[in-house]
Design an enzyme around this catalytic site. Structure first.
Site, mmCIF file in Angstrom:
data_model
loop_
_atom_site.group_PDB
_atom_site.id
_atom_site.type_symbol
_atom_site.label_atom_id
_atom_site.label_comp_id
_atom_site.label_asym_id
_atom_site.label_seq_id
_atom_site.Cartn_x
_atom_site.Cartn_y
_atom_site.Cartn_z
ATOM 1 N N TYR A 101 -55.747 -3.187 -45.858
ATOM 2 C CA TYR A 101 -54.177 -3.689 -46.287
ATOM 3 C C TYR A 101 -54.431 -5.177 -47.274
ATOM 4 C CZ TYR A 101 -49.824 -5.587 -48.667
ATOM 5 O OH TYR A 101 -49.147 -6.322 -49.065
ATOM 6 N N GLU A 189 -51.291 -7.395 -54.261
ATOM 7 C CA GLU A 189 -51.909 -6.400 -53.048
ATOM 8 C C GLU A 189 -52.968 -5.912 -53.682
ATOM 9 O OE1 GLU A 189 -48.229 -5.030 -51.590
ATOM 10 O OE2 GLU A 189 -48.683 -3.482 -52.744
#
Length: 378
Positions: A101, A189
């Site tokens: 991530y 993101e």
């Protein structure tokens, strides 16, 4: 403003972030053509502005163009958390060795932009934060210096990335930072950022939130808006120039100023009520504007009472009072109305309201107590 994965992907790729080749499709036939063009096994992904599409069946692997067509037929029109799928992204399938991530947000508590990375990619970062917060590595960026090379490397080493990938990871991190800043985003993101079987880094899923207040600086960004993201009332509010968000309570709030609107909702809850909306009419509370705001409030059938909380600064209270009286001559409102009026020429404003049969107060606490009592019959 939320944008779809394929739109965020385009922005990030323009800033140098690598991603698998992909095509957007609106019909099963287009999905098949996209898979034929890509010429490899593909993944067909629903394009919706909510998470959880994989669990809902909105992501399917296709080994042939015919499979991609079948997958798109199953996904298009699907309802995912109240959102109807109108487009799919057909992307090259990737052999994944590991998922990471990588994200960036505006951290208001730190008063800086903060980058986050975790070796636990492919799942919601909120879940990682809840279960294993120590697995999220963060760095805050100085607003004048920008993201430094050592900070990007700190993220890489912090999540245990192999030394052979640190340089590429740092490059992607810097590209993400520049995409975030250049786009006036509030969130960007990559989840997951994957290490492929042949040792490369690829962005498999992208997400961005753009600041509505900065859209005027970006040609074409307004066209990225998906009307299905908003309720009808929110769309009308935006077109009228209001800041409007529908909530679940019974007390309609009309306020001039975002900070005052937040305080108004807080004090309503303090006295046992629930706000039905956030509505900032802005600085000029003229009659036409107030009338449109009333129409917007009254379109919500859950509203049982209305609180007007107006601070007269540049806009004088007597002008606001005239606007309220004139607006209520244009818009029929049978609901109880409580007015809190304070600021420049407040005495004249309250006198105008009194002559029209409206009671008013200068106390926010008193106004909140009054509107809660009238909304809930207490």
């Amino acid at each position: 403003m939320k944008i779809h994965e394929y739109q965020a992907r385009d922005i990030l790729m323009r800033h140098g972030i690598p991603a698998p080749a992909a095509e957007v499709a609106s019909t099963p036939a287009e999905a098949r053509a996209a898979a034929e063009k890509l010429g490899v096994p593909t993944v067909v992904k629903a394009q919706v502005l909510v998470g959880g599409r994989g669990k809902a069946g909105g992501v399917k692997l296709a080994t042939t163009p015919q499979d991609a067509e079948i997958a798109a037929k199953a996904i298009l029109g699907m309802d995912i958390k109240g959102n109807t799928v109108e487009k799919v992204l057909v992307a090259e399938a990737t052999k994944i060795a590991k998922e990471i991530y990588l994200g960036i947000v505006v951290d208001r508590s730190a008063k800086r932009v903060t980058l986050m990375a975790s070796a636990e990619g492919g799942v919601e970062i909120e879940e990682v934060a809840r279960v294993s917060p120590e697995k999220i590595i963060k760095v805050s960026v100085h607003p004048m210096l920008g993201l430094q090379e050592y900070q990007a490397r700190d993220l890489a080493f912090g999540i245990g990335l192999d030394a052979s990938l640190v340089r590429d990871f740092a490059k992607i991190t810097k590209c993400l930072y520049h995409a975030f800043v250049d786009s006036d985003a509030s969130l960007a993101e990559i989840n997951p950022l994957v290490i492929t079987a042949d040792g490369k880094l690829l962005a498999l899923d992208s997400k961005m939130l753009l600041d509505d207040n900065a859209l005027f600086r970006h040609t074409g960004f307004e066209e990225l808006r998906d009307p299905s993201e908003e309720t009808e009332a929110e769309r009308i509010g935006r077109q009228q120039g209001f800041s409007y968000v529908k909530l679940d309570g019974a007390i309609g709030c009309m306020v001039n100023g975002a900070g005052l609107a937040m305080a108004t909702m807080d004090v309503i809850e303090l006295y046992g009520g629930e706000p039905a909306n956030f509505l900032d009419v802005g600085g000029g509370a003229k009659s036409d504007r107030v009338a449109e705001a009333f129409r917007l409030l009254l379109s919500d059938k859950n509203v049982k009472a209305v609180l007007l909380n107006i601070f007269g600064g540049i806009t004088r209270c007597d002008e606001v009072a005239k606007g309220i009286v004139e607006a209520l001559q244009k818009v029929k409102c049978d609901l109880p109305i409580v007015v809190r009026l304070v600021g420049t020429n407040e005495e004249q404003g309250r006198e105008i309201l009194a002559q029209a049969g409206f009671s008013s107060t200068t106390s926010m606490n008193e106004a909140a107590q009054m509107v809660v009592a009238r909304a809930y019959g207490r």
